[in-house]
Design a protein around this motif. Structure first.
Motif, PDB file in Angstrom:
ATOM      1  N   LEU A  22       0.852  -1.195   0.000  1.00 15.17           N
ATOM      2  CA  LEU A  22       0.000   0.000   0.000  1.00 15.17           C
ATOM      3  C   LEU A  22       0.887   1.244   0.000  1.00 15.17           C
ATOM      4  N   LEU A  23       0.637   2.163  -0.944  1.00 14.13           N
ATOM      5  CA  LEU A  23       1.349   3.430  -0.966  1.00 14.13           C
ATOM      6  C   LEU A  23       1.019   4.255   0.267  1.00 14.13           C
ATOM      7  N   CYS A  24       1.935   5.123   0.694  1.00 13.81           N
ATOM      8  CA  CYS A  24       1.636   6.062   1.773  1.00 13.81           C
ATOM      9  C   CYS A  24       0.874   7.277   1.260  1.00 13.81           C
ATOM     10  N   VAL A  25       1.208   7.733   0.059  1.00 14.81           N
ATOM     11  CA  VAL A  25       0.548   8.885  -0.561  1.00 14.81           C
ATOM     12  C   VAL A  25       0.184   8.514  -1.990  1.00 14.81           C
ATOM     13  N   PRO A  26      -0.746   9.251  -2.616  1.00 20.86           N
ATOM     14  CA  PRO A  26      -1.145   8.889  -3.979  1.00 20.86           C
ATOM     15  C   PRO A  26       0.017   8.961  -4.959  1.00 20.86           C
ATOM     16  N   GLY A  27      -0.007   8.074  -5.953  1.00 20.75           N
ATOM     17  CA  GLY A  27       0.965   8.108  -7.035  1.00 20.75           C
ATOM     18  C   GLY A  27       0.322   8.652  -8.302  1.00 20.75           C
ATOM     19  N   ARG A  28       1.029   8.554  -9.402  1.00 20.24           N
ATOM     20  CA  ARG A  28       0.493   9.018 -10.685  1.00 20.24           C
ATOM     21  C   ARG A  28      -0.395   7.939 -11.280  1.00 20.24           C
ATOM     22  N   GLY A  29      -1.562   8.345 -11.755  1.00 19.79           N
ATOM     23  CA  GLY A  29      -2.468   7.400 -12.397  1.00 19.79           C
ATOM     24  C   GLY A  29      -3.621   7.008 -11.494  1.00 19.79           C
ATOM     25  N   GLU A  30      -4.744   6.669 -12.114  1.00 17.95           N
ATOM     26  CA  GLU A  30      -5.946   6.314 -11.375  1.00 17.95           C
ATOM     27  C   GLU A  30      -5.749   5.070 -10.515  1.00 17.95           C
ATOM     28  N   ASP A  31      -4.867   4.179 -10.946  1.00 22.84           N
ATOM     29  CA  ASP A  31      -4.661   2.935 -10.208  1.00 22.84           C
ATOM     30  C   ASP A  31      -3.788   3.110  -8.972  1.00 22.84           C
ATOM     31  N   LYS A  32      -3.295   4.331  -8.738  1.00 23.19           N
ATOM     32  CA  LYS A  32      -2.423   4.578  -7.593  1.00 23.19           C
ATOM     33  C   LYS A  32      -3.013   5.612  -6.630  1.00 23.19           C
ATOM     34  N   GLN A  33      -4.329   5.750  -6.639  1.00 24.01           N
ATOM     35  CA  GLN A  33      -4.969   6.715  -5.751  1.00 24.01           C
ATOM     36  C   GLN A  33      -5.320   6.121  -4.389  1.00 24.01           C
ATOM     37  N   ASP A  34      -5.496   4.806  -4.333  1.00 25.37           N
ATOM     38  CA  ASP A  34      -5.734   4.169  -3.041  1.00 25.37           C
ATOM     39  C   ASP A  34      -4.417   4.126  -2.282  1.00 25.37           C
ATOM     40  N   CYS A  35      -4.391   4.718  -1.105  1.00 22.44           N
ATOM     41  CA  CYS A  35      -3.156   4.811  -0.338  1.00 22.44           C
ATOM     42  C   CYS A  35      -3.496   5.030   1.130  1.00 22.44           C
ATOM     43  N   LEU A  36      -2.487   4.967   1.978  1.00 15.91           N
ATOM     44  CA  LEU A  36      -2.705   5.132   3.412  1.00 15.91           C
ATOM     45  C   LEU A  36      -3.299   6.496   3.741  1.00 15.91           C
ATOM     46  N   SER A  37      -2.767   7.562   3.134  1.00 12.25           N
ATOM     47  CA  SER A  37      -3.258   8.905   3.457  1.00 12.25           C
ATOM     48  C   SER A  37      -4.712   9.081   3.032  1.00 12.25           C
ATOM     49  N   ALA A  38      -5.106   8.535   1.875  1.00 11.57           N
ATOM     50  CA  ALA A  38      -6.495   8.643   1.428  1.00 11.57           C
ATOM     51  C   ALA A  38      -7.434   7.867   2.351  1.00 11.57           C
ATOM     52  N   ARG A  39      -7.010   6.675   2.745  1.00 11.31           N
ATOM     53  CA  ARG A  39      -7.831   5.889   3.679  1.00 11.31           C
ATOM     54  C   ARG A  39      -7.944   6.589   5.030  1.00 11.31           C
ATOM     55  N   ALA A  40      -6.844   7.192   5.483  1.00 12.75           N
ATOM     56  CA  ALA A  40      -6.881   7.901   6.766  1.00 12.75           C
ATOM     57  C   ALA A  40      -7.797   9.116   6.699  1.00 12.75           C
ATOM     58  N   LEU A  41      -7.725   9.867   5.595  1.00 17.00           N
ATOM     59  CA  LEU A  41      -8.578  11.053   5.445  1.00 17.00           C
ATOM     60  C   LEU A  41     -10.058  10.694   5.449  1.00 17.00           C
ATOM     61  N   ALA A  42     -10.387   9.522   4.920  1.00 20.82           N
ATOM     62  CA  ALA A  42     -11.783   9.095   4.899  1.00 20.82           C
ATOM     63  C   ALA A  42     -12.321   8.855   6.308  1.00 20.82           C
ATOM     64  N   GLN A  43     -11.436   8.505   7.230  1.00 22.96           N
ATOM     65  CA  GLN A  43     -11.854   8.239   8.609  1.00 22.96           C
ATOM     66  C   GLN A  43     -11.565   9.406   9.548  1.00 22.96           C
TER      67      GLN A  43
END
Length: 212
Positions: A22-43
């Motif tokens: 799992l990435l810590c922050v988003p990467g380039r491309g739609e397939d790299k948007q799921d990451c720790l920071s995005a999951r944390a922001l959702a909660q």
């Protein structure tokens, strides 16, 4: 999006246990948007990144809640007031001495092969302490405790390679044999220790290593 389990949660900070892959922050491309920071922001909508682990590395990640705490924790990392411990399984049988050894090797970007790093006399000072936890004789490998004294990109991976003991499963720095011998990068962020910026109390968090 997968729900995160916080090892620690308070009004100022979070300690999360990141899975390998799992990435810590988003990467380039739609397939790299799921990451720790995005999951944390959702909660936790005020969650902010303070430091990162490589995508292939699992273990403890400290996140701030709000901009003021992000600055305070960022300064603590910059001043080396946050201690971090890792465990890794590396190629080769190292002696069990009970003593800590030091790798003191400056690191720099390997520009033709970015984002890879390399040992370079003109690079940034970089130090890693290591000690053998136990030998895995049947696998011709060693299980190590690691403590980076500096926080360079890929530091543990490059330092261990530099002494001839690449981390098993390392697809960036290991040779084909080292890559084949493990299903993932055998590197886990096991513990974090720091003073809470809000009240100064010392905190220590631990995560069980998910491999043996």
């Amino acid at each position: 999006m997968t729900t995160l389990h916080a090892i620690h949660e308070d009004p100022h900070l979070l300690v999360l246990d990141k899975p390998a892959g799992l990435l810590c922050v988003p990467g380039r491309g739609e397939d790299k948007q799921d990451c720790l920071s995005a999951r944390a922001l959702a909660q936790w909508p005020d969650a902010r990144i303070v430091h990162r682990l490589d995508m292939a590395t699992s273990g403890l990640v400290l996140m701030a809640r709000g901009a003021a705490m992000q600055r305070a924790l960022g300064e603590a990392f910059a001043q080396r007031h946050v201690r971090k411990g890792y465990e890794a399984i590396v190629d080769g049988l190292l002696p069990v001495t009970g003593e800590w050894a030091l790798i003191d090797a400056p690191l720099a970007a390997d520009w033709p092969r970015r984002p890879l790093q390399k040992v370079d006399a003109g690079g940034k000072p970089s130090q890693t302490r290591w000690r053998v936890k136990h030998r895995l004789a049947d696998r011709h490998a060693s299980h190590l405790w690691l403590e980076p004294l500096t926080g360079r990109s890929h530091q543990l991976r490059v330092h261990l390679l530099s002494i001839g003991h690449p981390i098993l499963g390392d697809t960036l720095y290991g040779d084909e044999e080292a890559q084949r011998r493990a299903p993932r990068l055998m590197l886990h962020a096991t513990w974090l220790e720091f003073a809470h910026p809000a009240d100064g109390r010392m905190l220590r968090f631990e995560s069980l290593v998910p491999f043996a």
